[in-house]
Design a protein around this motif. Structure first.
Motif, PDB file in Angstrom:
ATOM      1  N   GLU A 109       0.834  -1.205   0.000  1.00 29.26           N
ATOM      2  CA  GLU A 109       0.000   0.000   0.000  1.00 29.26           C
ATOM      3  C   GLU A 109       0.864   1.248   0.000  1.00 29.26           C
ATOM      4  O   GLU A 109       0.619   2.190  -0.731  1.00 29.26           O
ATOM      5  N   ALA A 112       2.231   1.941  -3.261  1.00 25.78           N
ATOM      6  CA  ALA A 112       1.305   2.224  -4.343  1.00 25.78           C
ATOM      7  C   ALA A 112       1.192   3.716  -4.643  1.00 25.78           C
ATOM      8  O   ALA A 112       0.878   4.095  -5.757  1.00 25.78           O
ATOM      9  N   ASN A 113       1.441   4.576  -3.672  1.00 26.06           N
ATOM     10  CA  ASN A 113       1.263   5.990  -3.926  1.00 26.06           C
ATOM     11  C   ASN A 113       2.493   6.693  -4.475  1.00 26.06           C
ATOM     12  O   ASN A 113       2.470   7.869  -4.735  1.00 26.06           O
TER      13      ASN A 113
END
Ligand SMILES: *[C@@H]1O[C@H](CO)[C@@H](O)[C@H](O)[C@H]1NC(C)=O
Ligand SMILES: *[C@@H]1O[C@H](CO)[C@@H](O)[C@H](O)[C@H]1NC(C)=O
Ligand SMILES: *[C@@H]1O[C@H](CO)[C@@H](O)[C@H](O)[C@H]1NC(C)=O
Length: 747
Positions: A109, A112-113
């Motif tokens: 996660e 992911a950014n």
């Protein structure tokens, strides 16, 4: 578990930077313990202890400075937390000496950014990637090497570079790549002069001149079966694997043909100043420093005609282009927006004033390609400029030899040259006591010809003579003096590391004397291996002399004032063009650092009588120059012939078609002797010039020749090599060459 390689790669860069620093410290340390280490270096490599100490101080302070800069980068990097160690494949070879960053595995996660971790498609394994670059002149040829290094450093695919070059860049880059021998890298050259008529009709005010515009002609200039190419400016540095960029071609929709990053400056908004009227563009316009060109589709679209028509139409009102090809690309896109595939801005982070480059990426680790927009380079405002500068300097000084590694898992397309080398290496006997010497002889060193700007206009009378010499870093201080004593052309080969070559560049650009001399060709031979391959380096200088005659000298000699003119007269007088002669310039030496250089032979003779000057090597090795017959020279007024004797090693002027130096002799011993012997075998007449002289300038006699002479293995190998040289001479020149063997035995 998916890996996020990009950040790891930046870390790797830093790691290798720290590693280099570590090495430098070790080197400095070792330098202090100096003993025997430089045994095998040529005598001219050695320097007085004070000077060396000073040099080391300078180097040490430079290292401290770089270290501080690195600390800053690490700080910045640690702010963009969550370092993931990349999966490095074939790049494992760089030792990771970095201590600062933690290797924390990241959660999917979190990753992911970050733009780079949005799993970008990459090229197929072993897919060939094509890169095109327009490169003209000496400066751009230097820049492009840094670009190429940054690409090679990260790449995992075979590459094909297409260079559009003028004659200067062609000579420099073709020699460089031939000698670099990077596996899985092909290089093609295209003649920029042939493309000139295609674009010369376009009035242009940009500093890139006519060459910038040539990017428009690539559909025509590159092979017609080439379907895609990445086009790069020379002032670009890659911070990631170029395969990621290549993979973006696959994201093109059916109509898209050109991939570009938006121009990050406000130029095309037309509000920079009152009445600022840029060429038409879509929004901010696009920057053409990095272009994905879908050649196959462009050809089908009739690109040739398309850009011409657009240019003609716009020129009616604009009169000339301000930003060269960029104006025309933008005008076309304004008309046909569907053609463009907009690339994320980190594929071309443009550094210059008025830019929005900082808004382009959130973290320094996201960026992939830096565009320096020369000539502003390195002096721009950006909060990460230090980081950029370091990245750039790292590649500038990065040892190009390390990039010669093989690609794992891809069939290598061996060049004939590398196959030949491989075979020669296999033929060597590893148990041979002189294996290292023999290996050195066949080693191919990277060569960058004409590292600085060079202009030479040949004299009309065909008597011109080039001073030929070789040097390493510690003799740089001789260059200015030599230039003051010799106004003719000079061909110098410099044996250096990549980092030293950059130091040399800064030195030369800061020196008024050197800056004002364009008739000096500087050829860098990159260091590799344990020996100083003095004859190979000399040959590079010799081969690249452009005049019919050469004066073969050593870097620590100053020629008498006026020697250049005197030699040219003697060349005519002695009919050098039609006879085989070697003109001997008598050599002297001084042990004084401050010498008032004699202005005439008479002055020299009186200094000789007073003991201010000696004949060369008077104290240590009289044989080397005794046959010059200094006694006769004192009173001579016309050239006189002398006979060859064993160990004679005079400095001579010969036709440029003379034999090259024998490259089996490396380091100290027999490097010039063998050359003079071969001239004699070829029946050159040795003629001593009565009014010429040169003086060896001192560098403290720190070098202990006796130490070298007593190194048993070196002695043994030198003897072996001499014998082999003699055998080769007899093979080449028959019975006449037997006298050298006899002469040798009588020593
Ligand atoms: C990514 O950022 C957006 C906002 O910028 C946020 O809403 C989202 O939760 C973030 N995703 C992850 C996986 O952190
Ligand atoms: C090359 O660089 C030097 C030094 O930076 C500069 O003085 C010179 O004008 C440049 N030459 C060209 C042709 O751009
Ligand atoms: C965009 O416009 C600027 C004008 O300020 C120009 O100098 C530059 O070459 C163009 N591209 C970039 C990289 O800013």
């Amino acid at each position: 578990m998916m890996h996020c390689p990009c950040r790891g790669r930046l870390k790797l860069l830093l790691a290798s930077l720290s590693f280099i620093i570590l090495l430098t410290w070790l080197y400095l340390l070792a330098g202090n313990l100096e003993n025997g280490r430089s045994l095998l270096l040529a005598p001219c490599l050695l320097e007085s202890t004070e000077a060396r100490f000073l040099e080391r101080e300078v180097l040490a302070s430079r290292v401290r400075q770089v270290e501080e800069e690195n600390r800053q980068i690490r700080l910045q990097l640690s702010q963009s937390q969550g370092q993931t160690e990349g999966n490095y494949g074939n790049q494992q070879w760089v030792a990771s000496a970095d201590t600062g960053a933690e290797d924390v595995e990241n959660t999917a996660e979190e990753r992911a950014n970050h733009s780079e971790c949005v799993r970008s498609p990459t090229a197929e394994k072993c897919e060939l990637i094509h890169v095109a670059c327009v490169c003209a002149g000496h400066n751009a040829s230097r820049d492009v090497v840094t670009l190429v290094k940054s690409i090679l450093f990260h790449r995992r695919n075979p590459l094909h570079f297409h260079f559009i070059t003028d004659t200067v860049a062609n000579q420099i880059l073709s020699t460089l790549f031939q000698s670099w021998m990077v596996p899985s890298v092909q290089v093609s050259f295209y003649d920029a002069d042939e493309l000139k008529p295609e674009v010369s009709w376009i009035p242009n005010k940009h500093y890139s001149g006519i060459y910038g515009l040539m990017k428009l002609t690539l559909t025509k200039a590159l092979p017609s079966d080439l379907s895609k190419v990445i086009v790069l400016d020379t002032d670009i540095t890659f911070a990631t694997d170029i395969a990621e960029l290549w993979a973006i071609f696959r994201k093109f929709t059916a109509k898209q043909v050109i991939g570009l990053v938006e121009n990050q400056s406000d130029w095309y908004l037309g509000n920079l100043w009152k009445n600022h009227k840029p060429w038409p563009a879509l929004g901010r316009g696009f920057n053409t420093g990095v272009i994905l060109l879908y050649l196959e589709r462009l050809r089908k679209l009739g690109w040739e005609q398309m850009w011409r028509l657009t240019a003609e139409r716009e020129l009616m009102s604009m009169l000339s282009t301000s930003l060269a090809d960029q104006d025309i690309f933008n005008a076309i896109i304004k008309q046909n927006p569907v053609l463009v595939h907009q690339l994320p801005c980190f594929w071309n982070v443009q550094l210059s004033d008025h830019t929005r480059s900082e808004q382009c990426y959130t973290e320094v680790s996201d960026l992939k390609v830096i565009h320096w927009n020369s000539p502003k380079k390195l002096r721009v405002k950006n909060k990460h400029v230090e980081f950029f500068r370091n990245l750039y300097l790292t590649f500038l000084e990065y040892d190009g030899n390390l990039l010669r590694r093989e690609l794992f898992g891809c069939p290598s397309q061996a060049t004939s040259e590398s196959t030949r080398l491989q075979k020669a290496l296999e033929e060597l006997d590893e148990d041979d006591q002189c294996y290292d010497f023999r290996r050195e002889r066949i080693m191919v060193h990277r060569v960058h010809l004409y590292f600085l700007e060079y202009e030479y206009t040949s004299t009309e009378d065909d008597t011109d003579v080039t001073l030929v010499a070789q040097l390493s870093m510690d003799r740089l201080q001789m260059l200015e003096a030599i230039c003051k004593h010799w106004e003719g052309p000079i061909s110098l080969a410099l044996y250096m590391s990549d980092a030293e070559a950059q130091q040399f560049l800064r030195y030369a650009q800061a020196s008024e004397v050197l800056k004002n001399r364009k008739n000096v060709g500087y050829h860098i031979v990159y260091k590799e291996g344990q020996f100083y391959p003095v004859n190979m380096v000399r040959n590079v200088a010799l081969r690249n002399a452009k005049t019919p005659y050469v004066f073969l000298t050593d870097i620590d000699f100053l020629p008498m004032y006026g020697l250049y003119d005197y030699l040219r007269k003697s060349i005519v007088q002695l009919d050098m063009a039609n006879t085989k002669k070697a003109l001997v310039v008598p050599a002297f030496e001084t042990l004084r650092y401050r010498l008032s250089f004699p202005k005439s032979k008479a002055e020299l003779l009186s200094m000789l009588d007073m003991g201010t000057l000696y004949t060369f090597r008077y104290h240590v090795w009289t044989k080397g120059h005794a046959p010059t017959n200094y006694a006769k020279w004192r009173t001579a007024t016309t050239p006189y012939k002398v006979e060859w004797e064993a160990d004679f090693e005079p400095y001579v002027v010969v036709r440029r078609d003379c034999p090259e130096y024998d490259q089996r002799f490396v380091g100290f011993g027999w490097n010039k002797v063998s050359h003079i012997m071969e001239l004699d075998a070829l029946e050159y007449d040795l003629m001593v010039l009565p009014n010429a002289f040169m003086i060896h300038m001192p560098h403290a006699p720190s070098f202990d020749i006796s130490k070298f002479r007593s190194s048993p293995s070196y002695r043994f190998c030198l003897t072996t090599l001499k014998e082999e040289f003699h055998q080769d001479l007899s093979r080449k020149y028959g019975a006449a060459a037997l006298k050298y063997l006899t002469a040798q035995r009588n020593i």
